[in-house]
Write a protein that holds these residues in place. Structure first.
Motif, PDB file in Angstrom:
ATOM      1  N   ARG A  47       0.852  -1.183   0.000  1.00 43.87           N
ATOM      2  CA  ARG A  47       0.000   0.000   0.000  1.00 43.87           C
ATOM      3  C   ARG A  47       0.892   1.238   0.000  1.00 43.87           C
ATOM      4  O   ARG A  47       1.871   1.292   0.731  1.00 43.87           O
ATOM      5  CB  ARG A  47      -0.918   0.019   1.208  1.00 43.87           C
ATOM      6  CG  ARG A  47      -1.894   1.201   1.211  1.00 43.87           C
ATOM      7  CD  ARG A  47      -2.771   1.216   2.439  1.00 43.87           C
ATOM      8  NE  ARG A  47      -3.636   2.408   2.440  1.00 43.87           N
ATOM      9  CZ  ARG A  47      -4.418   2.753   3.436  1.00 43.87           C
ATOM     10  NH1 ARG A  47      -4.455   2.014   4.530  1.00 43.87           N
ATOM     11  NH2 ARG A  47      -5.160   3.845   3.361  1.00 43.87           N
ATOM     12  N   THR A  48       0.501   2.216  -0.808  1.00 44.88           N
ATOM     13  CA  THR A  48       1.345   3.403  -0.981  1.00 44.88           C
ATOM     14  C   THR A  48       0.664   4.660  -0.449  1.00 44.88           C
ATOM     15  O   THR A  48      -0.568   4.754  -0.395  1.00 44.88           O
ATOM     16  CB  THR A  48       1.700   3.597  -2.462  1.00 44.88           C
ATOM     17  OG1 THR A  48       0.488   3.714  -3.225  1.00 44.88           O
ATOM     18  CG2 THR A  48       2.519   2.427  -2.991  1.00 44.88           C
ATOM     19  N   PHE A  49       1.497   5.622  -0.080  1.00 42.68           N
ATOM     20  CA  PHE A  49       1.031   6.876   0.472  1.00 42.68           C
ATOM     21  C   PHE A  49       1.868   7.997  -0.162  1.00 42.68           C
ATOM     22  O   PHE A  49       3.087   7.815  -0.371  1.00 42.68           O
ATOM     23  CB  PHE A  49       1.231   6.900   1.988  1.00 42.68           C
ATOM     24  CG  PHE A  49       0.604   5.736   2.699  1.00 42.68           C
ATOM     25  CD1 PHE A  49       1.252   4.499   2.770  1.00 42.68           C
ATOM     26  CD2 PHE A  49      -0.642   5.865   3.295  1.00 42.68           C
ATOM     27  CE1 PHE A  49       0.681   3.420   3.413  1.00 42.68           C
ATOM     28  CE2 PHE A  49      -1.226   4.791   3.957  1.00 42.68           C
ATOM     29  CZ  PHE A  49      -0.575   3.568   4.006  1.00 42.68           C
ATOM     30  N   TYR A  50       1.224   9.126  -0.433  1.00 39.18           N
ATOM     31  CA  TYR A  50       1.923  10.227  -1.090  1.00 39.18           C
ATOM     32  C   TYR A  50       1.533  11.570  -0.480  1.00 39.18           C
ATOM     33  O   TYR A  50       0.400  11.776  -0.076  1.00 39.18           O
ATOM     34  CB  TYR A  50       1.589  10.274  -2.583  1.00 39.18           C
ATOM     35  CG  TYR A  50       2.025   9.050  -3.349  1.00 39.18           C
ATOM     36  CD1 TYR A  50       1.140   8.005  -3.593  1.00 39.18           C
ATOM     37  CD2 TYR A  50       3.324   8.942  -3.818  1.00 39.18           C
ATOM     38  CE1 TYR A  50       1.545   6.873  -4.279  1.00 39.18           C
ATOM     39  CE2 TYR A  50       3.738   7.824  -4.513  1.00 39.18           C
ATOM     40  CZ  TYR A  50       2.846   6.785  -4.736  1.00 39.18           C
ATOM     41  OH  TYR A  50       3.260   5.670  -5.418  1.00 39.18           O
ATOM     42  N   ALA A  51       2.491  12.472  -0.467  1.00 40.94           N
ATOM     43  CA  ALA A  51       2.174  13.859  -0.150  1.00 40.94           C
ATOM     44  C   ALA A  51       1.363  14.438  -1.299  1.00 40.94           C
ATOM     45  O   ALA A  51       1.546  14.046  -2.464  1.00 40.94           O
ATOM     46  CB  ALA A  51       3.463  14.658   0.042  1.00 40.94           C
ATOM     47  N   ASP A  52       0.471  15.363  -0.981  1.00 41.77           N
ATOM     48  CA  ASP A  52      -0.372  15.953  -2.028  1.00 41.77           C
ATOM     49  C   ASP A  52       0.466  16.589  -3.130  1.00 41.77           C
ATOM     50  O   ASP A  52       0.081  16.580  -4.305  1.00 41.77           O
ATOM     51  CB  ASP A  52      -1.301  16.997  -1.422  1.00 41.77           C
ATOM     52  CG  ASP A  52      -2.414  16.366  -0.595  1.00 41.77           C
ATOM     53  OD1 ASP A  52      -3.021  17.090   0.210  1.00 41.77           O
ATOM     54  OD2 ASP A  52      -2.672  15.154  -0.759  1.00 41.77           O
ATOM     55  N   SER A  53       1.602  17.133  -2.756  1.00 41.58           N
ATOM     56  CA  SER A  53       2.424  17.867  -3.718  1.00 41.58           C
ATOM     57  C   SER A  53       3.051  16.980  -4.782  1.00 41.58           C
ATOM     58  O   SER A  53       3.497  17.472  -5.822  1.00 41.58           O
ATOM     59  CB  SER A  53       3.530  18.635  -2.981  1.00 41.58           C
ATOM     60  OG  SER A  53       4.349  17.733  -2.251  1.00 41.58           O
ATOM     61  N   VAL A  54       3.101  15.658  -4.544  1.00 44.61           N
ATOM     62  CA  VAL A  54       3.731  14.763  -5.514  1.00 44.61           C
ATOM     63  C   VAL A  54       2.760  13.728  -6.080  1.00 44.61           C
ATOM     64  O   VAL A  54       3.127  12.968  -6.979  1.00 44.61           O
ATOM     65  CB  VAL A  54       4.947  14.032  -4.894  1.00 44.61           C
ATOM     66  CG1 VAL A  54       5.916  15.035  -4.284  1.00 44.61           C
ATOM     67  CG2 VAL A  54       4.519  12.990  -3.866  1.00 44.61           C
ATOM     68  N   LYS A  55       1.545  13.717  -5.561  1.00 42.12           N
ATOM     69  CA  LYS A  55       0.558  12.733  -6.001  1.00 42.12           C
ATOM     70  C   LYS A  55       0.324  12.860  -7.503  1.00 42.12           C
ATOM     71  O   LYS A  55       0.141  13.955  -8.022  1.00 42.12           O
ATOM     72  CB  LYS A  55      -0.735  12.941  -5.220  1.00 42.12           C
ATOM     73  CG  LYS A  55      -1.626  11.733  -5.115  1.00 42.12           C
ATOM     74  CD  LYS A  55      -2.751  11.970  -4.117  1.00 42.12           C
ATOM     75  CE  LYS A  55      -2.241  12.069  -2.688  1.00 42.12           C
ATOM     76  NZ  LYS A  55      -3.333  12.228  -1.696  1.00 42.12           N
ATOM     77  N   GLY A  56       0.345  11.731  -8.190  1.00 46.08           N
ATOM     78  CA  GLY A  56       0.149  11.732  -9.626  1.00 46.08           C
ATOM     79  C   GLY A  56       1.421  11.910 -10.429  1.00 46.08           C
ATOM     80  O   GLY A  56       1.431  11.696 -11.646  1.00 46.08           O
ATOM     81  N   ARG A  57       2.506  12.303  -9.749  1.00 47.50           N
ATOM     82  CA  ARG A  57       3.790  12.503 -10.449  1.00 47.50           C
ATOM     83  C   ARG A  57       4.858  11.514  -9.978  1.00 47.50           C
ATOM     84  O   ARG A  57       5.708  11.104 -10.766  1.00 47.50           O
ATOM     85  CB  ARG A  57       4.305  13.929 -10.207  1.00 47.50           C
ATOM     86  CG  ARG A  57       3.375  15.016 -10.711  1.00 47.50           C
ATOM     87  CD  ARG A  57       4.030  16.394 -10.617  1.00 47.50           C
ATOM     88  NE  ARG A  57       4.350  16.779  -9.242  1.00 47.50           N
ATOM     89  CZ  ARG A  57       5.577  17.076  -8.808  1.00 47.50           C
ATOM     90  NH1 ARG A  57       6.603  17.031  -9.643  1.00 47.50           N
ATOM     91  NH2 ARG A  57       5.784  17.424  -7.549  1.00 47.50           N
ATOM     92  N   PHE A  58       4.813  11.148  -8.708  1.00 53.11           N
ATOM     93  CA  PHE A  58       5.805  10.243  -8.133  1.00 53.11           C
ATOM     94  C   PHE A  58       5.156   8.877  -7.880  1.00 53.11           C
ATOM     95  O   PHE A  58       3.969   8.794  -7.544  1.00 53.11           O
ATOM     96  CB  PHE A  58       6.333  10.781  -6.811  1.00 53.11           C
ATOM     97  CG  PHE A  58       7.198  12.011  -6.914  1.00 53.11           C
ATOM     98  CD1 PHE A  58       7.325  12.726  -8.107  1.00 53.11           C
ATOM     99  CD2 PHE A  58       7.894  12.463  -5.806  1.00 53.11           C
ATOM    100  CE1 PHE A  58       8.126  13.867  -8.185  1.00 53.11           C
ATOM    101  CE2 PHE A  58       8.702  13.590  -5.864  1.00 53.11           C
ATOM    102  CZ  PHE A  58       8.808  14.285  -7.056  1.00 53.11           C
ATOM    103  N   THR A  59       5.980   7.838  -8.004  1.00 57.81           N
ATOM    104  CA  THR A  59       5.525   6.478  -7.717  1.00 57.81           C
ATOM    105  C   THR A  59       6.574   5.763  -6.877  1.00 57.81           C
ATOM    106  O   THR A  59       7.745   5.679  -7.282  1.00 57.81           O
ATOM    107  CB  THR A  59       5.287   5.688  -9.007  1.00 57.81           C
ATOM    108  OG1 THR A  59       4.330   6.377  -9.826  1.00 57.81           O
ATOM    109  CG2 THR A  59       4.752   4.296  -8.690  1.00 57.81           C
TER     110      THR A  59
END
Length: 122
Positions: free
Chosen positions: A56-68
């Motif tokens: 399961r992955t978690f992302y900061a809003d600032s990188v969501k959709g750009r970082f994996t």
């Protein structure tokens, strides 16, 4: 004792991509939450992304959709694929192993790598 070593940083133009790697040694990391944080000059270290043992992955809003974020337990390695990079992504990027507590804050992490510099030019 866990040793972490990041690599893959560098200088890239805005809109470009980089892939960071974090290799762990001394302990298998398959059962741990692994995360990436970053720290820009004069700023606090901030959460970027994390992945738990189930994937399961978690992302900061600032990188969501750009970082994996991803992990390869056979190689004891965690990756961060960064696409559509922006100048504001410029920072030293660190990987870390979560010991306890919230995965979003630095306090819960007990092992850190030395970091790898990412510089995005405009």
């Amino acid at each position: 004792q866990v040793r972490l070593e990041e690599s893959g940083g560098g200088l890239v133009q805005a809109g470009g991509s980089l892939r960071l790697s974090c290799v762990a040694s001394g302990r298998t990391i398959s059962g741990y939450v692994m995360a990436w944080f970053r720290q820009a000059p004069g700023k606090e270290r901030q959460f970027v992304s994390a992945i738990n043992s189930s994937g399961r992955t978690f992302y900061a809003d600032s990188v969501k959709g750009r970082f994996t974020i991803s992990r390869d337990n056979a190689k004891n390695t965690v990756y961060l694929q960064m696409n559509s990079l922006k100048p504001e992504d410029t920072a030293v990027y660190y990987c870390a192993v979560l010991k306890s507590g919230s995965l979003f804050y630095t306090q819960g992490y007990d092992y850190w790598g030395p970091g790898t510099q990412v510089t995005v030019s405009s």
